[in-house]
Motif scaffolding. Structure first.
Motif, PDB file in Angstrom:
ATOM      1  N   ILE A 110      -2.431   2.612   7.811  1.00 24.14           N
ATOM      2  CA  ILE A 110      -2.248   2.426   6.279  1.00 24.14           C
ATOM      3  C   ILE A 110      -3.175   1.463   5.805  1.00 24.14           C
TER       4      ILE A 110
ATOM      5  N   GLU B 114      -6.149   2.168   3.803  1.00 22.55           N
ATOM      6  CA  GLU B 114      -6.142   2.632   2.242  1.00 22.55           C
ATOM      7  C   GLU B 114      -6.183   1.530   1.232  1.00 22.55           C
TER       8      GLU B 114
ATOM      9  N   ASP C 213      -4.003  -3.396  -4.213  1.00 20.56           N
ATOM     10  CA  ASP C 213      -3.365  -4.019  -3.577  1.00 20.56           C
ATOM     11  C   ASP C 213      -3.288  -5.403  -3.060  1.00 20.56           C
TER      12      ASP C 213
ATOM     13  N   ILE D  47       1.241  10.221  -3.134  1.00 23.12           N
ATOM     14  CA  ILE D  47       0.419  10.797  -1.736  1.00 23.12           C
ATOM     15  C   ILE D  47       1.403  10.716  -0.520  1.00 23.12           C
TER      16      ILE D  47
ATOM     17  N   ILE E 132       0.750  -1.193   0.084  1.00 20.84           N
ATOM     18  CA  ILE E 132       0.075   0.083   0.055  1.00 20.84           C
ATOM     19  C   ILE E 132       0.868   1.102   0.015  1.00 20.84           C
ATOM     20  N   LYS E 133       1.859   1.188   0.767  1.00 24.22           N
ATOM     21  CA  LYS E 133       2.792   2.384   0.888  1.00 24.22           C
ATOM     22  C   LYS E 133       3.447   2.747  -0.470  1.00 24.22           C
TER      23      LYS E 133
ATOM     24  N   GLN F 242       1.926   7.420  -6.343  1.00 23.69           N
ATOM     25  CA  GLN F 242       0.737   8.355  -6.739  1.00 23.69           C
ATOM     26  C   GLN F 242       1.131   9.635  -6.220  1.00 23.69           C
TER      27      GLN F 242
ATOM     28  N   ARG G 170       2.521   2.042  -3.369  1.00 22.25           N
ATOM     29  CA  ARG G 170       1.287   2.573  -4.357  1.00 22.25           C
ATOM     30  C   ARG G 170       1.148   3.934  -3.947  1.00 22.25           C
ATOM     31  N   LEU G 171       0.883   4.043  -2.898  1.00 21.05           N
ATOM     32  CA  LEU G 171       0.711   5.693  -2.432  1.00 21.05           C
ATOM     33  C   LEU G 171       1.674   6.635  -2.842  1.00 21.05           C
ATOM     34  N   GLN G 172       3.066   6.273  -2.498  1.00 19.22           N
ATOM     35  CA  GLN G 172       4.281   6.950  -2.818  1.00 19.22           C
ATOM     36  C   GLN G 172       4.489   7.214  -4.382  1.00 19.22           C
TER      37      GLN G 172
ATOM     38  N   PHE H  26       3.527   8.826   2.645  1.00 21.21           N
ATOM     39  CA  PHE H  26       2.898   7.929   4.107  1.00 21.21           C
ATOM     40  C   PHE H  26       4.081   8.162   5.084  1.00 21.21           C
TER      41      PHE H  26
ATOM     42  N   THR I  34      -6.799  -1.376  -1.479  1.00 19.10           N
ATOM     43  CA  THR I  34      -7.530  -1.276  -2.638  1.00 19.10           C
ATOM     44  C   THR I  34      -7.594  -2.770  -3.192  1.00 19.10           C
TER      45      THR I  34
END
Length: 601
Positions: free
Chosen positions: A307, A310, A315, A292, A283-284, A290, A286-288, A294, A312
């Motif tokens: 975390i 978040e 993930d 976003i 997840i981290k 994007q 993917r967020l990075q 964390f 999906t």
């Protein structure tokens, strides 16, 4: 023939099938086979040929739209959430989502069964509210589903996904869960079809976590779950079971028909759960990617559970689950990690099974156990350090109390207070207790803890007053809160059970009101104070409230008949005074009558 795990044995009359054996030959062959396999422990005993009227099996094949228990389902999401709030600490979002989706699942079934939908009609594209629960160990994932199943009154079966992985037998264990559901429903197929199957450790069948063996052993189990999670028919018979074969043959011999029992999983709710610790890294990342960001350090031993909220479908695919499998789990719930203050709240909740279980352990020996708040705080702190959630509470309490649980039953000690000193030094405090069991300071602390416990329970009940009134229709006031508390403490149960017992006792008392009128024409009614006093005495004497009420009525019978004959009064309202001192009540009633007669003259 078949049993709960059986398979049908079909008689093949095609060419090459050989001569069909008669009953005796068949029994002999099967007996020889079973003797070789099991020795003399298994024998075939042929039943008497008693003619039976066989019903048409199509009437009970488990596939009909039999509404069963769901026809009576009437629970709303907020009601279920309120019920869970009584038992589960924290997990606000999880309780809200589970209450909503599970209630919707069963209310939708009820609605569809009531509508004029043709039998066997297909609703293509219908999405079932199967759930995926993510959270650390010991946060109550299994407990919350057990509570929901109990509240809903549907059968519940728990399985372990690691068992599927270890066997490598694709699909077989999955179907066994359905058969276990039928067993839990006491062979009521309609009830079983509306049950809940809970599979724990589901993260262990993700293909990315395959450590030993071919990857197909894990993706294969995922695929085996696909059909039951959506809709399929599961045969209750199990292949390669000789007992099943015998039963199938016997059924065919009696009826001339093949017996087929299947369970349809269209309405069976599947709930999966796991810790998913490695999912945080996915997840981290993917967020990075994007943009976003964390801040939590996902590479550390501590899993940043926030975390995971978040998560999906993307993930979960990256974690090792196939898209079709993720698609069968549209509802994803992430549980919160429990901190020290949460663990203390669990221990302070009158409904928590951990303290109730320990009280029952000691009550089995006639010992009443109380806990000081400082002791509970220390236990919560020790459990939090173990990082195993509520499971840590159990291990800490057991470690502290086992020396006392072993020794005290052999003594005359009937009350025991768990203090901070006991948690810090169990063996030392046990020695002191045995030397001076009547220590005045400890006895005084025990009495204070006893009073404080009752006050806390009454305060908790007060927060549930509106809920109780809505459920029972009874008036709830301080006296009745005390009685419910007395029931809780006397019987060691959760608050909801204590309240249900109070309702039952109230009903039993009111049922006795008509007994004297039927026999002697005297009409008696108990007012609220009388009902409360009878329940109070029933708790103190450990008697049935209805039987105690009848005893009271019989003792009042002579005096009331006397009043009826002399004053021509045939209707009486009994209050608490009459229950406490019946003779005084009757005398005062007669006295009031004579005073009234004298004044009228």
């Amino acid at each position: 023939m078949e049993n709960e795990k059986g398979v049908t044995v079909e008689i093949d009359e095609r060419e090459g099938g050989g001569k069909i054996p008669d009953q005796k030959e068949l029994e002999k062959e099967l007996s020889d086979y079973l003797s070789k396999k099991y020795g003399g422990r298994v024998k075939i005993i042929s039943p008497l040929m008693i003619p039976k009227i066989e019903k048409d099996e199509s009437e009970d094949d488990g596939l009909l739209d039999n509404p069963g228990p769901i026809a009576e389902f009437s629970l709303f999401p907020e009601e279920l959430e309120s019920y869970l709030d009584s038992f589960i600490v924290k997990q606000t979002q999880a309780k809200a989502v589970l209450s909503t989706k599970i209630c919707t699942h069963f209310n939708r079934i009820k609605h569809l069964q009531k509508t004029s939908v043709k039998k066997n009609s297909s609703r293509v594209g219908m999405i079932k509210n199967n759930v995926l629960m993510i959270g650390p160990t010991g946060v109550g994932k299994t407990y919350i589903i057990k509570l929901i199943a109990q509240k809903l009154g549907v059968p519940f079966v728990k399985g372990d996904a690691t068992k599927f992985s270890e066997t490598g037998y694709v699909g077989g264990d999955v179907e066994d869960l359905i058969r276990d559901l039928v067993h839990d429903a006491n062979d009521d197929i309609s009830l079983a079809e509306n049950g809940i199957i809970y599979i724990d450790e589901i993260d262990k069948i993700a293909s990315s976590h395959n450590l030993i063996g071919h990857d197909i052993s894990r993706t294969g189990v995922q695929r085996a779950l696909l059909k039951p999670m959506e809709e399929t028919d599961i045969d209750l018979k199990v292949p390669h079971d000789p007992i099943s074969q015998i039963q199938a043959i016997e059924h065919f011999r009696r009826t001339g028909k093949k017996e087929k029992k299947v369970v349809n999983t269209k309405n069976t709710l599947f709930i999966m759960s796991g810790a998913f610790g490695e999912l945080a890294k996915i997840i981290k990342k993917r967020l990075q990617n994007q943009g976003i960001g964390f801040e939590a350090d996902v590479s550390s031993a501590e899993v940043p559970w926030e975390i995971l909220k978040e998560v999906t479908a993307q993930d979960l695919n990256a974690f090792g689950f196939e898209s079709e499998f993720v698609g069968r789990l549209p509802v994803v719930v992430v549980f919160d990690e429990l901190k020290k203050e949460d663990l203390l709240e669990i221990l302070s909740n009158p409904n928590n099974p951990i303290i109730i279980s320990k009280r029952l352990d000691f009550r089995a020996y006639g010992i009443d156990i109380k806990f000081e708040k400082s002791a509970l705080e220390m236990i919560a702190g020790m459990a939090a350090a173990e990082k195993t959630g509520a499971r840590g509470l159990v291990s800490v309490i057991e470690k502290v109390l086992i020396p006392f649980e072993k020794k005290l039953p052999s003594t005359d000690i009937k009350s025991f207070l768990v203090t901070q000193e006991v948690v810090e030094d169990p063996e030392g405090q046990l020695t002191l207790l045995l030397k001076d069991p009547l220590n005045s300071e400890m006895l005084n602390r025990y009495e204070k803890a006893k009073i404080k416990e009752a006050e806390n329970i009454i305060a908790y009940l007060f927060t549930k007053e509106d809920e109780f009134v809505k459920q029972s229709g009874l008036k709830i006031y301080p006296r009745r809160l005390e009685l419910i508390t007395d029931l809780y403490l006397a019987n060691i149960m959760d608050i909801n059970m204590a309240f249900d017992d109070f309702i039952g006792m109230h009903e039993n008392v009111k049922e006795q009101e008509g007994s004297l009128e039927e026999k002697h024409g005297v009409k008696i009614s108990f007012d609220d104070s009388a009902v409360d006093e009878i329940i109070h005495q029933a708790i103190q004497l450990d008697k049935d409230a209805g039987e105690l009420a009848l005893e009271k009525i019989k003792k009042l019978q002579y005096g009331l008949n006397l009043i009826k004959d002399r004053a021509d009064i045939d209707e009486f309202v009994i209050n608490a005074e009459a229950i406490i001192n019946m003779e005084s009540f009757v005398n005062n009633f007669i006295k009031q009558y004579y005073v009234h007669e004298y004044e009228s003259d």
